[in-house]
Design an enzyme around this catalytic site. Sequence first.
Site, PDB file in Angstrom:
ATOM      1  N   SER A   1       0.852  -1.192   0.000  1.00 25.82           N
ATOM      2  CA  SER A   1       0.000   0.000   0.000  1.00 25.82           C
ATOM      3  C   SER A   1       0.884   1.237   0.000  1.00 25.82           C
ATOM      4  O   SER A   1       1.662   1.447   0.942  1.00 25.82           O
ATOM      5  CB  SER A   1      -0.888   0.018   1.247  1.00 25.82           C
ATOM      6  OG  SER A   1      -1.382   1.332   1.427  1.00 25.82           O
TER       7      SER A   1
ATOM      8  N   HIS B   1      -1.218  -1.479  -4.152  1.00 21.90           N
ATOM      9  CA  HIS B   1      -2.491  -1.160  -3.496  1.00 21.90           C
ATOM     10  C   HIS B   1      -2.601   0.353  -3.304  1.00 21.90           C
ATOM     11  O   HIS B   1      -1.665   1.007  -2.845  1.00 21.90           O
ATOM     12  CB  HIS B   1      -2.529  -1.899  -2.154  1.00 21.90           C
ATOM     13  CG  HIS B   1      -3.830  -1.825  -1.423  1.00 21.90           C
ATOM     14  ND1 HIS B   1      -4.910  -2.626  -1.711  1.00 21.90           N
ATOM     15  CD2 HIS B   1      -4.217  -1.045  -0.379  1.00 21.90           C
ATOM     16  CE1 HIS B   1      -5.899  -2.356  -0.879  1.00 21.90           C
ATOM     17  NE2 HIS B   1      -5.512  -1.388  -0.060  1.00 21.90           N
TER      18      HIS B   1
ATOM     19  N   ASP C   1      -4.931   3.334  -1.673  1.00 21.27           N
ATOM     20  CA  ASP C   1      -5.969   3.589  -0.666  1.00 21.27           C
ATOM     21  C   ASP C   1      -6.583   4.977  -0.830  1.00 21.27           C
ATOM     22  O   ASP C   1      -5.938   5.980  -0.540  1.00 21.27           O
ATOM     23  CB  ASP C   1      -5.358   3.497   0.736  1.00 21.27           C
ATOM     24  CG  ASP C   1      -5.099   2.063   1.145  1.00 21.27           C
ATOM     25  OD1 ASP C   1      -6.048   1.255   1.089  1.00 21.27           O
ATOM     26  OD2 ASP C   1      -3.952   1.735   1.505  1.00 21.27           O
TER      27      ASP C   1
ATOM     28  N   MET D   1      -9.292   7.647   0.449  1.00 24.70           N
ATOM     29  CA  MET D   1     -10.098   7.966   1.646  1.00 24.70           C
ATOM     30  C   MET D   1     -10.748   9.330   1.488  1.00 24.70           C
ATOM     31  O   MET D   1     -10.092  10.267   1.018  1.00 24.70           O
ATOM     32  CB  MET D   1      -9.196   7.992   2.880  1.00 24.70           C
ATOM     33  CG  MET D   1      -8.442   6.700   3.104  1.00 24.70           C
ATOM     34  SD  MET D   1      -7.380   6.847   4.549  1.00 24.70           S
ATOM     35  CE  MET D   1      -6.603   5.245   4.525  1.00 24.70           C
TER      36      MET D   1
ATOM     37  N   HIS E   1      -8.568   0.596  -3.576  1.00 20.19           N
ATOM     38  CA  HIS E   1      -9.437   0.359  -2.421  1.00 20.19           C
ATOM     39  C   HIS E   1     -10.161   1.667  -2.106  1.00 20.19           C
ATOM     40  O   HIS E   1      -9.560   2.607  -1.597  1.00 20.19           O
ATOM     41  CB  HIS E   1      -8.538  -0.106  -1.258  1.00 20.19           C
ATOM     42  CG  HIS E   1      -9.250  -0.330   0.037  1.00 20.19           C
ATOM     43  ND1 HIS E   1      -8.579  -0.502   1.221  1.00 20.19           N
ATOM     44  CD2 HIS E   1     -10.572  -0.436   0.344  1.00 20.19           C
ATOM     45  CE1 HIS E   1      -9.456  -0.689   2.199  1.00 20.19           C
ATOM     46  NE2 HIS E   1     -10.671  -0.643   1.692  1.00 20.19           N
TER      47      HIS E   1
ATOM     48  N   MET F   1     -12.284   3.767   0.009  1.00 23.20           N
ATOM     49  CA  MET F   1     -12.892   3.982   1.327  1.00 23.20           C
ATOM     50  C   MET F   1     -13.638   5.300   1.253  1.00 23.20           C
ATOM     51  O   MET F   1     -13.269   6.298   1.875  1.00 23.20           O
ATOM     52  CB  MET F   1     -11.791   4.013   2.405  1.00 23.20           C
ATOM     53  CG  MET F   1     -11.209   2.643   2.686  1.00 23.20           C
ATOM     54  SD  MET F   1      -9.628   2.724   3.546  1.00 23.20           S
ATOM     55  CE  MET F   1      -8.536   2.857   2.151  1.00 23.20           C
TER      56      MET F   1
ATOM     57  N   MET G   1     -10.854  -6.444   6.052  1.00 25.84           N
ATOM     58  CA  MET G   1     -10.079  -5.449   6.807  1.00 25.84           C
ATOM     59  C   MET G   1      -9.669  -6.069   8.146  1.00 25.84           C
ATOM     60  O   MET G   1     -10.527  -6.520   8.914  1.00 25.84           O
ATOM     61  CB  MET G   1     -10.919  -4.196   7.090  1.00 25.84           C
ATOM     62  CG  MET G   1     -11.143  -3.265   5.916  1.00 25.84           C
ATOM     63  SD  MET G   1      -9.694  -2.810   4.952  1.00 25.84           S
ATOM     64  CE  MET G   1      -8.655  -1.989   6.168  1.00 25.84           C
TER      65      MET G   1
ATOM     66  N   GLY H   1      -8.718   3.565   7.605  1.00 24.97           N
ATOM     67  CA  GLY H   1      -8.504   4.995   7.817  1.00 24.97           C
ATOM     68  C   GLY H   1      -7.041   5.377   7.984  1.00 24.97           C
ATOM     69  O   GLY H   1      -6.652   6.470   7.601  1.00 24.97           O
TER      70      GLY H   1
ATOM     71  N   GLY I   1      -0.403   1.589   9.760  1.00 29.69           N
ATOM     72  CA  GLY I   1       0.345   1.397  10.998  1.00 29.69           C
ATOM     73  C   GLY I   1      -0.469   1.019  12.221  1.00 29.69           C
ATOM     74  O   GLY I   1      -0.002   1.176  13.342  1.00 29.69           O
TER      75      GLY I   1
ATOM     76  N   ASP J   1      -6.075  -6.728   4.660  1.00 32.41           N
ATOM     77  CA  ASP J   1      -5.499  -5.386   4.681  1.00 32.41           C
ATOM     78  C   ASP J   1      -5.445  -4.850   6.110  1.00 32.41           C
ATOM     79  O   ASP J   1      -6.487  -4.706   6.756  1.00 32.41           O
ATOM     80  CB  ASP J   1      -6.392  -4.485   3.794  1.00 32.41           C
ATOM     81  CG  ASP J   1      -5.839  -3.093   3.577  1.00 32.41           C
ATOM     82  OD1 ASP J   1      -4.786  -2.757   4.130  1.00 32.41           O
ATOM     83  OD2 ASP J   1      -6.496  -2.338   2.826  1.00 32.41           O
ATOM     84  N   GLY J   2      -4.218  -4.560   6.584  1.00 30.83           N
ATOM     85  CA  GLY J   2      -4.052  -3.913   7.883  1.00 30.83           C
ATOM     86  C   GLY J   2      -3.223  -4.725   8.858  1.00 30.83           C
ATOM     87  O   GLY J   2      -3.555  -5.870   9.149  1.00 30.83           O
TER      88      GLY J   2
ATOM     89  N   GLY K   1       1.493  -1.915   4.176  1.00 32.34           N
ATOM     90  CA  GLY K   1       1.966  -0.556   3.951  1.00 32.34           C
ATOM     91  C   GLY K   1       3.180  -0.234   4.786  1.00 32.34           C
ATOM     92  O   GLY K   1       4.327  -0.297   4.319  1.00 32.34           O
ATOM     93  N   SER K   2       2.938   0.093   6.075  1.00 34.34           N
ATOM     94  CA  SER K   2       4.036   0.569   6.917  1.00 34.34           C
ATOM     95  C   SER K   2       5.148  -0.471   7.057  1.00 34.34           C
ATOM     96  O   SER K   2       6.323  -0.110   7.103  1.00 34.34           O
ATOM     97  CB  SER K   2       3.502   0.975   8.295  1.00 34.34           C
ATOM     98  OG  SER K   2       2.697  -0.045   8.826  1.00 34.34           O
TER      99      SER K   2
HETATM  100  C1  DX5 Z   1      -6.067   1.221   5.973  1.00 35.93           C
HETATM  101  C2  DX5 Z   1      -5.653   0.938   4.535  1.00 35.93           C
HETATM  102  C3  DX5 Z   1      -4.487   0.046   4.421  1.00 35.93           C
HETATM  103  C4  DX5 Z   1      -3.227   0.570   5.046  1.00 35.93           C
HETATM  104  C5  DX5 Z   1      -2.502  -0.603   5.633  1.00 35.93           C
HETATM  105  O1  DX5 Z   1      -7.229   1.938   5.995  1.00 35.93           O
HETATM  106  O2  DX5 Z   1      -6.722   0.336   3.818  1.00 35.93           O
HETATM  107  O3  DX5 Z   1      -4.256  -0.373   3.083  1.00 35.93           O
HETATM  108  O4  DX5 Z   1      -2.385   1.258   4.171  1.00 35.93           O
HETATM  109  O5  DX5 Z   1      -1.454  -0.144   6.359  1.00 35.93           O
HETATM  110  P1  DX5 Z   1      -0.565  -1.055   7.296  1.00 35.93           P
HETATM  111  O6  DX5 Z   1      -0.001  -2.169   6.449  1.00 35.93           O
HETATM  112  O7  DX5 Z   1       0.456  -0.102   7.778  1.00 35.93           O
HETATM  113  O8  DX5 Z   1      -1.467  -1.575   8.380  1.00 35.93           O
HETATM  114 ZN    ZN Z   2      -6.361  -0.630   1.738  1.00 34.00          ZN
END
Ligand code: DX5
Ligand code: ZN
Length: 216
Positions: A8, A33, A35, A37, A66, A68, A137, A142, A145, A175-176, A197-198
Site C-alpha cells: 500500500s 495497493h 488507498d 479515503m 481500495h 474507502m 479489513m 482509515g 500502521g 489489509d491492515g 503498507g508501513s
Molecule cells: C487502511 C488501509 C491500508 C493501510 C494498511 O485503511 O486500507 O491499506 O495502508 O497499512 P498497514 O499495512 O500499515 O497496516
Molecule cells: Zn487498503
Amino acid sequence: MKRIIAPSILSANFLKLGNDIEMLNHSEAEWIHFDVMDGVFVPNISFGLPILEQVRTITTKPLDVHLMIKNPDPFIVPFKNAGADNITVHYETCTHLHRTIHFIKEQGIMASVCLNPHTPVELLSEILPDVDMVLIMSVNPGYGGQKFIESSYQKVQKLRNIIDKKNLNTLIEVDGGVNFETGKKLFEAGANVLVTGSFIFKSEQPLETIKHLLHE
Ligand code: DX5
Ligand code: ZN
C-alpha cells in the site's frame, strides 16, 4: 494456492513517490495497493485520481484500488480511466452492491468487495459468485500502521471454507497490520493477497521484506 503481495503506497514517501514505485517495479510484489479515503466514510483523507493517473505512467503492475469513500458509484469510471485494474468497494457503503459490482465488471476490470472488521462474511453469501475478490479489513480502515485485529484469522478461515465449499475461485485479500508473523498465519488461514503498507515502507530493505513475506 495463489499468493500475492500488494504494497500500500499510503505509507510511501510522497515527496519521492516515483522512487518508491520504481522500487516496487523491481520487487516481487505483484500488485500495487492504492488507498482512497474521503474523510467521510473513514476519518482521514488520502489521495485520488491525479495521483493514480501519474502512478499508472510509471508501472505496468496491476493497480489495486481500495475505495474507502461513502459514495463510490460516480467514481468507478473515473478510477478505471485513471488506470485501476481492480476496484474494491466497501459492503458498508453500497446499498445496491449487486448493481455496483456489475457496473465495475462492465468496465472490464476486477470487481471486489471489502468488509470492515465488524461485518460478518456470511452477509456475502448471495454476492460471492459475482465478485473477483473479497477484502477483509484486519484493522478499522482509515490509517496505516494500526494493530492487527486477532479475530481476522478466523474470519479468513471461515470465508475460505465458504469459497471452497461453493467451488468458487474468489480471491481473499487482507489489509491492515500485516507483518512477517501475521502474514504467515494469514496465508495459512487461506488468504491469497496481503496488503502491507508501513511494514514495507518502514523496512530497511523493502525488497527483502517483500520476498520474505511472499515465501515465508
Ligand atoms: C487502511 C488501509 C491500508 C493501510 C494498511 O485503511 O486500507 O491499506 O495502508 O497499512 P498497514 O499495512 O500499515 O497496516
Ligand atoms: Zn487498503
